[in-house]
Design an enzyme around this catalytic site. Structure first.
Site, PDB file in Angstrom:
ATOM      1  N   HIS A 296      -4.700  -3.394   6.404  1.00  0.00           N
ATOM      2  CA  HIS A 296      -4.482  -3.667   4.972  1.00  0.00           C
ATOM      3  C   HIS A 296      -5.823  -4.091   4.378  1.00  0.00           C
ATOM      4  O   HIS A 296      -6.123  -5.277   4.231  1.00  0.00           O
ATOM      5  CB  HIS A 296      -3.435  -4.764   4.749  1.00  0.00           C
ATOM      6  CG  HIS A 296      -3.380  -5.190   3.312  1.00  0.00           C
ATOM      7  ND1 HIS A 296      -2.917  -4.368   2.307  1.00  0.00           N
ATOM      8  CD2 HIS A 296      -3.779  -6.319   2.685  1.00  0.00           C
ATOM      9  CE1 HIS A 296      -3.024  -4.977   1.153  1.00  0.00           C
ATOM     10  NE2 HIS A 296      -3.555  -6.163   1.341  1.00  0.00           N
TER      11      HIS A 296
ATOM     12  N   ASP B 219       0.845  -1.205   0.000  1.00  0.00           N
ATOM     13  CA  ASP B 219       0.000   0.000   0.000  1.00  0.00           C
ATOM     14  C   ASP B 219       0.880   1.255   0.000  1.00  0.00           C
ATOM     15  O   ASP B 219       0.609   2.238  -0.694  1.00  0.00           O
ATOM     16  CB  ASP B 219      -0.915  -0.019   1.229  1.00  0.00           C
ATOM     17  CG  ASP B 219      -1.625  -1.351   1.361  1.00  0.00           C
ATOM     18  OD1 ASP B 219      -2.420  -1.682   0.479  1.00  0.00           O
ATOM     19  OD2 ASP B 219      -1.347  -2.083   2.340  1.00  0.00           O
TER      20      ASP B 219
HETATM   21  N1  LIG Z   1      -0.716  -7.890   2.426  1.00  0.00           N
HETATM   22  C1  LIG Z   1      -0.714  -7.636   1.133  1.00  0.00           C
HETATM   23  O1  LIG Z   1      -0.412  -6.525   0.708  1.00  0.00           O
HETATM   24  C2  LIG Z   1      -1.118  -8.679   0.114  1.00  0.00           C
HETATM   25  C3  LIG Z   1      -1.607  -9.893   0.506  1.00  0.00           C
HETATM   26  N2  LIG Z   1      -1.957 -10.833  -0.424  1.00  0.00           N
HETATM   27  C4  LIG Z   1      -2.447 -12.136   0.084  1.00  0.00           C
HETATM   28  O2  LIG Z   1      -1.366 -13.067   0.049  1.00  0.00           O
HETATM   29  C5  LIG Z   1      -1.919 -14.387   0.054  1.00  0.00           C
HETATM   30  C6  LIG Z   1      -1.219 -15.260  -0.976  1.00  0.00           C
HETATM   31  O3  LIG Z   1      -1.470 -14.792  -2.269  1.00  0.00           O
HETATM   32  P1  LIG Z   1      -1.102 -15.660  -3.559  1.00  0.00           P
HETATM   33  O4  LIG Z   1       0.290 -16.174  -3.473  1.00  0.00           O
HETATM   34  O5  LIG Z   1      -1.494 -14.866  -4.722  1.00  0.00           O
HETATM   35  O6  LIG Z   1      -2.123 -16.876  -3.377  1.00  0.00           O
HETATM   36  P2  LIG Z   1      -2.087 -18.300  -4.053  1.00  0.00           P
HETATM   37  O7  LIG Z   1      -3.460 -18.866  -3.859  1.00  0.00           O
HETATM   38  O8  LIG Z   1      -1.474 -18.258  -5.401  1.00  0.00           O
HETATM   39  O9  LIG Z   1      -1.071 -19.106  -3.120  1.00  0.00           O
HETATM   40  C7  LIG Z   1      -1.330 -19.401  -1.785  1.00  0.00           C
HETATM   41  C8  LIG Z   1      -0.601 -20.679  -1.455  1.00  0.00           C
HETATM   42  O10 LIG Z   1      -0.747 -20.906  -0.066  1.00  0.00           O
HETATM   43  C9  LIG Z   1      -0.835 -22.303   0.123  1.00  0.00           C
HETATM   44  N3  LIG Z   1      -1.389 -22.596   1.438  1.00  0.00           N
HETATM   45  C10 LIG Z   1      -2.675 -22.627   1.835  1.00  0.00           C
HETATM   46  N4  LIG Z   1      -2.767 -23.013   3.108  1.00  0.00           N
HETATM   47  C11 LIG Z   1      -1.513 -23.202   3.541  1.00  0.00           C
HETATM   48  C12 LIG Z   1      -0.970 -23.638   4.780  1.00  0.00           C
HETATM   49  N5  LIG Z   1      -1.737 -23.937   5.823  1.00  0.00           N
HETATM   50  N6  LIG Z   1       0.369 -23.738   4.876  1.00  0.00           N
HETATM   51  C13 LIG Z   1       1.162 -23.457   3.830  1.00  0.00           C
HETATM   52  N7  LIG Z   1       0.706 -23.077   2.629  1.00  0.00           N
HETATM   53  C14 LIG Z   1      -0.621 -22.949   2.498  1.00  0.00           C
HETATM   54  C15 LIG Z   1      -1.697 -22.774  -1.048  1.00  0.00           C
HETATM   55  O11 LIG Z   1      -1.520 -24.160  -1.279  1.00  0.00           O
HETATM   56  C16 LIG Z   1      -1.151 -21.913  -2.173  1.00  0.00           C
HETATM   57  O12 LIG Z   1      -0.096 -22.564  -2.875  1.00  0.00           O
HETATM   58  C17 LIG Z   1      -3.421 -14.215  -0.178  1.00  0.00           C
HETATM   59  O13 LIG Z   1      -4.046 -14.305   1.104  1.00  0.00           O
HETATM   60  C18 LIG Z   1      -3.527 -12.803  -0.702  1.00  0.00           C
HETATM   61  O14 LIG Z   1      -4.796 -12.242  -0.452  1.00  0.00           O
HETATM   62  C19 LIG Z   1      -1.816 -10.619  -1.761  1.00  0.00           C
HETATM   63  C20 LIG Z   1      -1.318  -9.420  -2.205  1.00  0.00           C
HETATM   64  C21 LIG Z   1      -0.969  -8.358  -1.299  1.00  0.00           C
HETATM   65  O1  LIG Z   2      -6.979  -8.394  -2.303  1.00  0.00           O
HETATM   66  C1  LIG Z   2      -6.093  -9.243  -2.442  1.00  0.00           C
HETATM   67  O2  LIG Z   2      -6.237 -10.479  -2.325  1.00  0.00           O
HETATM   68  C2  LIG Z   2      -4.708  -8.778  -2.760  1.00  0.00           C
HETATM   69  C3  LIG Z   2      -4.264  -7.690  -1.869  1.00  0.00           C
HETATM   70  O3  LIG Z   2      -4.337  -7.756  -0.657  1.00  0.00           O
HETATM   71  C4  LIG Z   2      -3.706  -6.502  -2.483  1.00  0.00           C
HETATM   72  O4  LIG Z   2      -3.427  -6.511  -3.682  1.00  0.00           O
HETATM   73  O5  LIG Z   2      -3.548  -5.505  -1.772  1.00  0.00           O
END
Ligand SMILES: NC(=O)C1=CN([C@@H]2O[C@H](COP(=O)(O)OP(=O)(O)OC[C@H]3O[C@@H](n4cnc5c(N)ncnc54)[C@H](O)[C@@H]3O)[C@@H](O)[C@H]2O)C=CC1
Ligand SMILES: O=C([O-])CC(=O)C(=O)O
Length: 328
Positions: A187, A159
């Site tokens: 967030h 952000d």
């Molecule tokens: N804080 C921030 O600014 C942001 C946060 N996010 C969040 O980050 C997270 C991950 O995003 P992506 O990589 O795109 O998702 P994704 O769905 O591509 O990957 C998530 C992975 O986590 C694994 N997973 C699920 N439960 C698990 C567990 N108990 N232990 C270990 N691995 C586990 C899944 O098998 C999957 O491979 C989402 O919650 C998303 O909303 C995404 C973008 C920005």
């Molecule tokens: O909304 C989502 O899953 C991804 C996210 O947190 C972001 O891009 O800030």
């Protein structure tokens, strides 16, 4: 050469994991003199995909990569961990209520907090990326009573970087000319990107912009809803920019923020700026000597106060909801 640092990445086979691991292994997380041992934690069905990523990591022949372990067991993944990047989380799916989402994530972050408590290294630093990041961090932290609470943080650096970029574009300046950007609160769409303390060309950013309508009606919602806009455009949520922000967060925490600047991290509140103690809320922080401190003494006007309070209220509601579910 320094001793290898143990870096654990959860959700390693996911899209952020894929954008993150190669940068960690190349030295961008901790610096060019620090070897890393990677631990990849995944759920059992995703272990094979994680193995594929590990094969590619091996094929890069990174000089700083000291080894890779892959596991579906949290205790193994966090044993001796120095830097824990908690990326894997349960996304919201169709028909899922907020309570269901929090409960599903509780099932992930409670055991991970316990495993960190049981086995982490003394200097462990935890960054929660998986959403709802602030509250997931709170859940993990509450199950790690032997780890200092301030080691649990959540990511608002994406952000922060989005706010820098939007402001730079508006003013026609380079992002490097902007200092003291702040994201306050959660967030989520209630976050408050603050231009009243950001500095550019010897003025506050709000003065430099001199357009309250743009600030309130365009800048704040654009930053706060950028995640949704990326999903809309890409058909998938932010991955490379999220990985980049995770690198920035840990790099600055370990190596310090630049002199005269600060960054944004969601950290356990010590009551600063009226944020109830213990909530993991985003603040302006200065990092030095491997520690962070919340910047003190900023004047908060009525406009900012209202927006900070609204986001903090949402965090308190999330905390109350996970408390009711018995997750903290
Ligand atoms: N804080 C921030 O600014 C942001 C946060 N996010 C969040 O980050 C997270 C991950 O995003 P992506 O990589 O795109 O998702 P994704 O769905 O591509 O990957 C998530 C992975 O986590 C694994 N997973 C699920 N439960 C698990 C567990 N108990 N232990 C270990 N691995 C586990 C899944 O098998 C999957 O491979 C989402 O919650 C998303 O909303 C995404 C973008 C920005
Ligand atoms: O909304 C989502 O899953 C991804 C996210 O947190 C972001 O891009 O800030």
């Amino acid at each position: 050469m320094a001793r290898p640092v143990n870096v654990t990445v959860t959700g390693a086979a996911g899209q952020i994991g894929y954008a993150l691991l190669f940068r960690i292994a190349s030295g961008q997380l901790l610096g060019k003199d620090t070897p890393v041992r990677l631990r990849l934690l995944e759920i059992t069905p995703a272990l094979k995909a994680a193995e594929g990523t590990a094969m590619e990591l091996a094929d890069c022949a990174f000089p700083l990569l000291d080894g890779i372990d892959i596991t579906d067991d949290a205790k193994t993944a966090f044993d001796g961990v120095n830097v824990a990047l908690l990326v894997g989380a349960r996304p919201r799916t169709k028909g899922m209520e907020r309570g269901d989402l929090l409960a599903a994530n509780g099932g992930i972050f409670k055991p991970q907090g316990e495993a960190i408590n049981a086995g982490a290294a003394e200097d462990v630093r935890v960054l929660v990326v998986g959403n709802p990041a602030n509250t997931n961090a709170l859940i993990a932290q509450s199950h790690a009573p032997d780890v200092p609470a301030e080691r649990f943080t959540a990511m608002t650096r994406l952000d922060h970087n989005r706010a820098l970029s939007q402001l730079a574009t508006k003013l026609g300046v380079s992002v490097s000319e902007i200092t003291k950007m702040t994201i306050w609160g959660n967030h989520s769409a209630t976050q408050y990107p603050d231009l009243f303390h950001a500095q550019v060309g010897g003025k506050t950013a709000a003065e430099a912009v001199n357009d309250q309508e743009w600030l309130a009606g365009n800048f704040i919602p654009t930053v706060a809803k950028r995640g949704a806009a990326i999903i809309e455009a890409r058909g998938a949520s932010s991955a490379a920019s999220a990985a980049n922000a995770a690198i920035d967060h840990i790099y600055d925490w370990v190596n310090g923020t630049p002199e005269g600047d600060w960054t944004s991290m969601a950290v356990p509140s010590d009551g600063s700026y009226g944020v109830p103690e213990g909530l993991i809320s985003s603040f302006p922080v200065v990092c030095k000597d491997g520690k962070y401190e919340i910047v003190q003494g900023l004047e908060i006007d009525e406009f900012s106060r209202g927006l900070i309070d609204a986001s903090v209220r949402e965090l308190a509601e999330e905390r109350d909801a996970v408390r009711e579910l018995g997750l903290i």
